[in-house]
Design a protein around this motif. Structure first.
Motif, short mmCIF file in Angstrom:
data_model
loop_
_atom_site.label_atom_id
_atom_site.label_comp_id
_atom_site.label_asym_id
_atom_site.label_seq_id
_atom_site.Cartn_x
_atom_site.Cartn_y
_atom_site.Cartn_z
N VAL A 50 -43.95 1.84 -42.88
CA VAL A 50 -45.07 2.07 -41.96
C VAL A 50 -45.78 0.73 -41.78
O VAL A 50 -46.37 0.20 -42.72
N TYR A 51 -45.71 0.16 -40.58
CA TYR A 51 -46.31 -1.15 -40.31
C TYR A 51 -47.75 -0.97 -39.83
O TYR A 51 -48.15 -1.52 -38.83
N GLY A 52 -48.53 -0.20 -40.55
CA GLY A 52 -49.92 0.05 -40.18
C GLY A 52 -50.84 -1.00 -40.76
O GLY A 52 -51.40 -1.83 -40.05
N MET A 53 -51.04 -0.93 -42.06
CA MET A 53 -51.99 -1.83 -42.71
C MET A 53 -51.59 -3.31 -42.60
O MET A 53 -52.44 -4.13 -42.29
N PRO A 54 -50.32 -3.68 -42.82
CA PRO A 54 -49.97 -5.09 -42.63
C PRO A 54 -50.19 -5.58 -41.20
O PRO A 54 -50.59 -6.71 -40.97
N MET A 55 -49.95 -4.70 -40.22
CA MET A 55 -50.17 -5.06 -38.82
C MET A 55 -51.64 -5.31 -38.55
O MET A 55 -52.02 -6.30 -37.93
N VAL A 56 -52.49 -4.41 -39.02
CA VAL A 56 -53.93 -4.56 -38.81
C VAL A 56 -54.42 -5.84 -39.49
O VAL A 56 -55.19 -6.60 -38.90
N ALA A 57 -53.98 -6.08 -40.70
CA ALA A 57 -54.38 -7.30 -41.42
C ALA A 57 -53.97 -8.54 -40.66
O ALA A 57 -54.74 -9.50 -40.54
N HIS A 58 -52.75 -8.54 -40.12
CA HIS A 58 -52.27 -9.68 -39.34
C HIS A 58 -53.10 -9.86 -38.08
O HIS A 58 -53.53 -10.98 -37.77
N ARG A 59 -53.36 -8.79 -37.36
CA ARG A 59 -54.14 -8.87 -36.12
C ARG A 59 -55.58 -9.31 -36.36
O ARG A 59 -56.18 -9.95 -35.52
N MET A 60 -56.14 -8.94 -37.52
CA MET A 60 -57.51 -9.34 -37.87
C MET A 60 -57.59 -10.82 -38.25
O MET A 60 -58.68 -11.37 -38.35
N GLY A 61 -56.45 -11.42 -38.55
CA GLY A 61 -56.45 -12.81 -39.00
C GLY A 61 -56.48 -12.94 -40.51
O GLY A 61 -56.75 -14.02 -41.04
N GLY A 62 -56.17 -11.85 -41.22
CA GLY A 62 -56.23 -11.87 -42.67
C GLY A 62 -54.94 -12.29 -43.35
O GLY A 62 -54.91 -12.43 -44.57
N VAL A 63 -53.88 -12.52 -42.58
CA VAL A 63 -52.57 -12.85 -43.16
C VAL A 63 -52.23 -14.31 -42.85
O VAL A 63 -52.18 -14.70 -41.69
N VAL A 64 -51.98 -15.09 -43.89
CA VAL A 64 -51.54 -16.48 -43.71
C VAL A 64 -50.04 -16.50 -43.41
O VAL A 64 -49.59 -17.19 -42.51
N THR A 65 -49.27 -15.72 -44.18
CA THR A 65 -47.82 -15.71 -44.06
C THR A 65 -47.32 -14.27 -43.97
O THR A 65 -47.73 -13.44 -44.77
N GLN A 66 -46.44 -14.00 -43.01
CA GLN A 66 -45.76 -12.71 -42.93
C GLN A 66 -44.32 -12.91 -43.37
O GLN A 66 -43.70 -13.91 -43.03
N ALA A 67 -43.79 -11.92 -44.11
CA ALA A 67 -42.43 -12.05 -44.61
C ALA A 67 -41.83 -10.70 -44.93
O ALA A 67 -42.57 -9.73 -45.17
N PRO A 68 -40.51 -10.62 -44.97
CA PRO A 68 -39.87 -9.39 -45.42
C PRO A 68 -40.22 -9.14 -46.89
O PRO A 68 -40.43 -10.08 -47.66
N CYS A 69 -40.25 -7.90 -47.26
CA CYS A 69 -40.61 -7.51 -48.62
C CYS A 69 -39.77 -8.25 -49.66
O CYS A 69 -40.29 -8.70 -50.68
N CYS A 70 -38.50 -8.42 -49.39
CA CYS A 70 -37.61 -9.05 -50.36
C CYS A 70 -37.90 -10.54 -50.57
O CYS A 70 -37.43 -11.13 -51.55
N ASN A 71 -38.69 -11.16 -49.72
CA ASN A 71 -39.02 -12.58 -49.85
C ASN A 71 -40.42 -12.85 -50.39
O ASN A 71 -40.76 -13.99 -50.70
N ILE A 72 -41.26 -11.82 -50.46
CA ILE A 72 -42.66 -12.02 -50.79
C ILE A 72 -42.86 -12.62 -52.19
O ILE A 72 -43.66 -13.53 -52.37
#
Length: 83
Positions: A50-72
């Protein structure tokens, strides 16, 4: 609540990671961490159930880096080694 506490207690010394989920309470907390100087990572759309919370965080400007779960974990370790 955890992210807000980390922002207050650790500020720029913290690393926040937001994974798949719904809502925006975690996204708001991650943004608080980011504004406090923390390094933040959000799970990308393709690896989320479910790309809910990570999407909102990204749109708000709260995410420096986005990545697949296996790379985090590797991204977090690399960041921490370079401090």
């Amino acid at each position: 609540v955890l992210f807000h506490s980390a922002a207050e207690a650790a500020g720029g010394s913290a690393v926040g990671i937001i994974l798949t989920g719904m809502g925006q309470d975690g996204a708001e907390g991650l943004l608080h961490m980011r504004r406090s100087g923390a390094y933040t990572i959000g799970q990308d759309k393709d690896s989320c159930v479910v790309y809910g919370m990570p999407m909102v965080a990204h749109r708000m400007g709260g995410v420096v880096t986005q990545a697949p779960c296996c790379n985090i974990a590797d991204i977090a370790v690399k960041y921490l080694k370079n401090l």
